[in-house]
Design a protein around this motif. Structure first.
Motif, PDB file in Angstrom:
ATOM      1  N   GLY A 127       5.367  41.665  60.446  1.00 11.34           N
ATOM      2  CA  GLY A 127       5.813  42.358  61.745  1.00 11.34           C
ATOM      3  C   GLY A 127       6.825  41.555  62.325  1.00 11.34           C
ATOM      4  N   ASP A 143       3.638  50.332  52.893  1.00 13.71           N
ATOM      5  CA  ASP A 143       4.326  50.798  54.203  1.00 13.71           C
ATOM      6  C   ASP A 143       4.649  49.905  55.081  1.00 13.71           C
ATOM      7  N   CYS A 152       7.120  48.548  57.615  1.00 17.87           N
ATOM      8  CA  CYS A 152       8.520  48.929  58.484  1.00 17.87           C
ATOM      9  C   CYS A 152       9.657  47.772  58.412  1.00 17.87           C
ATOM     10  N   CYS A 182       5.866  42.712  55.368  1.00 22.63           N
ATOM     11  CA  CYS A 182       4.683  43.147  56.498  1.00 22.63           C
ATOM     12  C   CYS A 182       3.401  43.520  55.597  1.00 22.63           C
ATOM     13  N   CYS A 214       1.409  49.386  57.910  1.00 25.50           N
ATOM     14  CA  CYS A 214       0.661  50.463  58.788  1.00 25.50           C
ATOM     15  C   CYS A 214       1.464  51.505  58.909  1.00 25.50           C
ATOM     16  N   CYS A 262       6.274  42.176  65.948  1.00 23.15           N
ATOM     17  CA  CYS A 262       5.388  43.366  66.060  1.00 23.15           C
ATOM     18  C   CYS A 262       4.081  42.801  66.652  1.00 23.15           C
TER      19      CYS A 262
END
Ligand code: SF4
Lengths: 65, 708
Positions: free
Chosen positions: B88, B321, B323, B327, B331, B541
């Motif tokens: 994150g 997945d 971003c 990570c 998600c 995040c």
């Protein structure tokens, strides 16, 4: 009568933790169960009965969207 | 493309997470400049949202509107942003004056732009002014060149535009991963809720992915400035680019977390399978899923849109997945090869980024749609047209309830806007993007619609204010706060409006009953907003904080705070910056920025108690059908808590008493929260509080003195 998260609930005979979770529709998976301050492990939910006067805590660990 | 301006810069080394300089581009006179970041700026504002707010404050005056040339869009990651060891860490925050009410808006976003900006030499990017002709701003972080180019690209919508630009700038397939594009879509020309898409290149799918700075109409400002897109290139991302003070601290925290994810994710939230949409059915079970404009909290057709449906039929499984690099929560799910049925891309097979929980609730239950394919299609169009999914859902839900209450008719709008009308929902989204028909009105947001319906359709103002789920111009996000007073505060007692990123207390309050008193709630409404603000200061995040739970958590005194993860954050922050902070210091860093933002709002005319009021729909039942849907609960509350004798009382009488009680509770909560935050009864930070935080800056003292 017993307490669930400090709220009064009507006592029922043979009420297990599993059954209580079902009745309350507590479907969220990340939760902690304590009865009279003792942790109950998930594998004990179906065999643990709630007694009259118990202090039950079912704490959901969801603090974020 | 014609180059309008070129600017070359030298590199400086990133030291402990900072370049110590920021980039300012004025599009009116094409001036590009490098600004030093002082130690004081870092100490008081940290980075990310803090930098964004400080720069924006300096750029505008109380008279500045969202479309004034001096308004800025500021993008900044933060000192921790860009590390790859802890999940994150690729977020950035975008700040601007919003078209919704001309006050500061902040929106956090994934994608690679923020970290690549930092590795290209800049801790923040300020965009000011307006270009005469549409431009593309290109930053080459390896060559040290910035170019402002006249755009010759006709494409408007993000999913194609970002593919085209990636294709155009990257020299080959391998090079595409080094790019990130920021763009908006068709709706930004007309809609106040237009957002920005930030890309990352998905090397496994060989496709460009979109992440959204969704809230508050930033896309509209971007379009108004004449910016077609921002393109950034940086090749050579690796784990130590932040030049952290103590990399092993970061590594250790990362390893702990990755192990936890591997061990617990499948049995806990399943973030790697379905992301945040794992809670669609959970919210329904706890009567918290907004349904029919927040009237109800659950629906009989929930099984049609529960997470299992998306996992089994639409969302690609077993693919990484994340971003941002590293990570492990991974998600940012997507539906591949999804066939579009309507609008300009009918028949195209596209990738849909999502659905996240908010999308499923906004584009599904809240507008009465229980069709997964419609949710995905609306999700796709929101993204590519540049429309905030949350605002879209809440706006359309409001319009639908108005339609069902005959505020207007099909003759007025050309659309049957009954809840659940899929064709009308899809038609509306295309109308919003084209600025035509009734969609043009809806796309302006609920604040605008309320006024428009009162003036043009003779709507009852009280009903409009009761059911229009907006505050400070921003549409509510997708949780039912009605039965949780603390969450009403979590939505209402916020800086930018009712977005749950400040506080999400529903379970702690309504289900767990852990914060029963006003003081308890006020403490939570102090700690959590401050803790969550911190993520946006440093480039993180917040999902990894609490979307997986370590084993130790159940033994902690305050499990809701996730102490082990908080310690991870202390470690990585100290590890990057070389500071030696504790959690209390982090909270104080947030408090500085939080109070600054509050005063910024006051400066712009929107930051006091009167602006913290929320529509009654968020507190209790507005209509008889709502009361009856939870009659037992409401009757019990009236009888046992309010002490009201229900004998021979009509539903209307009971509703009136309940309303009086609930509104008074919110006022009492407001008092308690203001007190805890060190604010006056009118919600103004006191000078003592500013002194305590070291924020008694003359410009802040000047504003608050006039309001205390
Ligand atoms: S947790 Fe999800 S949203 Fe957050 S950084 Fe990781 S992939 Fe992105």
């Amino acid at each position: 009568m017993f307490y669930l998260n400090n709220r009064e609930e009507e006592f029922q005979e043979k009420l297990t933790v599993t059954k209580l979770i079902e009745l309350k529709k507590y479907t969220y998976k990340k939760k902690i169960v304590k009865i009279n301050d003792e942790f109950i492990n998930p594998d004990e939910y179906s065999t643990t009965f709630i007694e009259d006067g118990d202090d039950v805590k079912i704490l959901h660990l969801l603090a974020g969207g | 493309m014609k180059i309008l301006k070129e600017y070359k810069y030298d590199f400086t080394e990133i030291i402990h997470g900072y370049n110590n300089r920021s980039l300012k581009i004025n599009l009116s006179d094409m001036k590009i400049e490098s600004k030093q970041i002082s130690e004081e700026m870092k100490q008081k504002f940290v980075g990310g949202k803090g930098f964004g707010l400080r720069y924006l404050w300096d750029a505008v005056t109380p008279e500045t509107k969202w479309n004034s040339p001096e308004n800025e869009i500021v993008i900044s990651s933060g000192p921790v942003g860009g590390i790859t060891q802890y999940p994150g860490s690729g977020k950035s925050i975008v700040v601007t004056l919003t078209p919704l009410n001309d006050t500061p808006m902040d929106s956090n976003v994934g994608g690679h732009f923020g970290p690549l900006l930092k590795f290209s030499g800049w801790d923040a990017l300020e965009l000011q002014g307006k270009a005469d002709k549409e431009v593309i701003v290109y930053i080459d972080g390896n060559e040290g060149i910035i170019k402002i180019m006249e755009s010759n690209i006709e494409t408007i919508d993000s999913h194609i535009l970002s593919e085209e630009l990636t294709e155009m700038f990257a020299k080959d397939e391998t090079d595409k991963r080094n790019y990130s594009i920021v763009s908006t879509g068709s709706a930004a020309r007309y809609s106040n809720v237009a957002m920005l898409n930030f890309t990352f290149y998905d090397v496994k799918r060989k496709k460009v992915r979109l992440k959204q700075a969704g809230r508050g109409g930033i896309g509209r400002v971007f379009n108004d400035k004449g910016i077609k897109a921002l393109v950034i290139k940086y090749e050579g991302v690796k784990s130590d680019l932040n030049n952290p003070a103590n990399i092993s601290k970061i590594n250790r925290a990362g390893i702990r977390f990755h192990k936890e994810m591997n061990r617990y994710d499948d049995e806990q939230n399943g973030m790697r399978k379905i992301g945040t949409a794992n809670i669609v059915e959970v919210m329904n079970d706890y009567d918290l899923l907004p349904t029919h404009n927040f009237k109800f909290g659950s629906h009989k057709d929930i099984a049609k849109i529960e997470s299992k449906v998306f996992i089994e039929k639409y969302i690609t499984q077993n693919i990484y997945d994340g971003c941002w690099h590293g990570c492990s929560m991974s998600c940012a799910k997507a539906a591949d090869d999804f066939k579009i049925k309507t609008g300009p891309y009918a028949g195209h097979k596209v990738i849909v980024d999502g659905p996240e929980y908010e999308n499923a609730a906004a584009l599904g239950s809240n507008i009465g749609v229980f069709c997964p394919e419609t949710i995905l299609e609306l999700n796709f169009y929101c993204d590519t047209y540049g429309i905030d999914t949350i605002s879209f859902g809440t706006m359309v839900a409001f319009a639908m309830e108005c339609y069902e209450n005959k505020v207007f008719t099909k003759e007025d709008t050309g659309l049957d806007l009954s809840f659940g009308n899929i064709d009308s929902a899809l038609e509306l989204i295309h109308q919003i993007a084209d600025g035509r028909g009734f969609g043009k009105i809806v796309g302006m947001g609920i604040k605008f619609m309320k006024k428009y319906f009162i003036e043009n359709f003779d709507a009852d103002p009280k009903f409009m204010f009761d059911i229009g789920m907006e505050q400070k111009g921003l549409e509510f996000s997708e949780y039912m706060p009605k039965e949780s007073l603390a969450q009403q505060g979590g939505y209402g007692l916020t800086n930018k409006g009712p977005q749950h990123d400040e506080a999400w207390l529903i379970f702690m309050d309504m289900v767990n009953n852990q914060i029963p008193t006003f003081e308890d709630k006020a403490e939570a409404l102090h700690y959590f907003p401050m803790f969550r603000t911190w993520f946006g200061l440093v480039g993180l995040c917040k999902l990894p904080w609490n979307d997986v739970t370590p084993h130790s958590n159940k033994y902690s005194k305050e499990p809701a705070k996730m102490p082990e993860h908080v310690q991870n954050y202390v470690d990585i922050y100290n590890g990057v910056t070389g500071k030696n902070v504790k959690i209390d210091d982090m909270i104080e860093e947030s408090e500085r920025v939080y109070n600054f933002q509050r005063i910024f709002n006051i400066r712009m005319g929107y930051g006091k108690r009167t602006n913290d009021k929320i529509p009654y729909r968020s507190m209790g039942p507005v209509t008889i059908e709502e009361y009856l849907s939870r009659e037992d609960r409401y009757d019990k509350q009236l009888k046992e808590i309010v002490g009201y004798n229900l004998t021979n009382k009509s539903t209307e009488e009971k509703m009136a008493v309940l309303r009086e009680y609930r509104e008074s509770q919110y006022e009492k909560l407001t008092d308690a929260v203001y007190k805890r935050r060190g604010w006056s009864k009118d919600g103004v930070p006191t000078i003592e509080k500013l002194k305590e935080l070291g924020m008694d800056l003359p410009e802040l003292v000047d504003i608050v003195s006039r309001h205390l």
